[in-house]
Design an enzyme around this catalytic site. Sequence first.
Site, PDB file in Angstrom:
ATOM      1  CG  MET A 208      -6.914   7.211  27.013  1.00 34.03           C
ATOM      2  SD  MET A 208      -5.194   7.382  26.319  1.00 34.03           S
ATOM      3  CE  MET A 208      -4.462   8.163  27.749  1.00 34.03           C
TER       4      MET A 208
ATOM      5  CG  ASP B 238      -8.057  -2.212  20.970  1.00 36.49           C
ATOM      6  OD1 ASP B 238      -7.396  -2.568  22.346  1.00 36.49           O
ATOM      7  OD2 ASP B 238      -8.259  -0.985  20.791  1.00 36.49           O
TER       8      ASP B 238
ATOM      9  NE  ARG C 286     -10.736   8.860  11.263  1.00 35.48           N
ATOM     10  CZ  ARG C 286     -10.433   7.808  11.922  1.00 35.48           C
ATOM     11  NH1 ARG C 286     -11.601   7.281  12.791  1.00 35.48           N
ATOM     12  NH2 ARG C 286      -9.441   6.917  11.764  1.00 35.48           N
TER      13      ARG C 286
END
Length: 239
Positions: A181, A205, A25
Amino acid sequence: MATPHINAEMGDFADVVLMPGDPLRAKYIAETFLEDVVQVCDVRNMYGFTGTYKGRKVSVMGHGMGIPSCSIYATELIKDYGVKKIIRVGSCGAVSTDIKVRDVVIGMGACTDSKVNRIRFKGHDFAAIADYKMVKAAEEAAKARGIDVKVGNLFSAELFYTPDPEMFDVMDKYGIVGVEMEAAGIYGVAAEYGAKALTICTVSDHIKTGEQTTSEERQNTFNDMMIVALDSVLLGDAE
């Protein structure tokens, strides 16, 4: 001047580094949003790049998954390469009905079940917060682009596969805008070494409803998040 985990030379990184979890990414960000891009590191395939955004030197580098991994890279970038600002750009899960899939959220603070900040703060609770001016710049950048953002506290979890799903109800009660996280670790490292940090996430999500985004939808909303992050760098320079 390589570190144990970054094989770049002094001066290779800009003073501002955008950090997604996935090194691929990072490559996408560099190739899509930056000009005059140069790859500056690749140890463990954790790629780092430096280029320009509207003439402004900016770097991007992956940080891996979880607080231990991102803390290593954030520490070395700040302590050894002189980085002044880190913007984490990633994904998160929602627990509140007020937060929808595909929303962009800004983490003004980060709760956590990790003990990492207590360890560095002599056993006491540390308020892991983003830099106020960086939060403000991100809000203003989003408004200028017509991109709706939610601002609030994130929850940086130690476990992706949690044995305590009831905790999500507690997070909802306390107004958590996203579960991820890393933010609490990055904020702690920035505070320890006198740097500044911010986390911007796209909701990929919804933990309560089970709704998820497709890969195409994730890409489109990720682009909104990246525009907010990069524009906020320019606004921060103007202050």
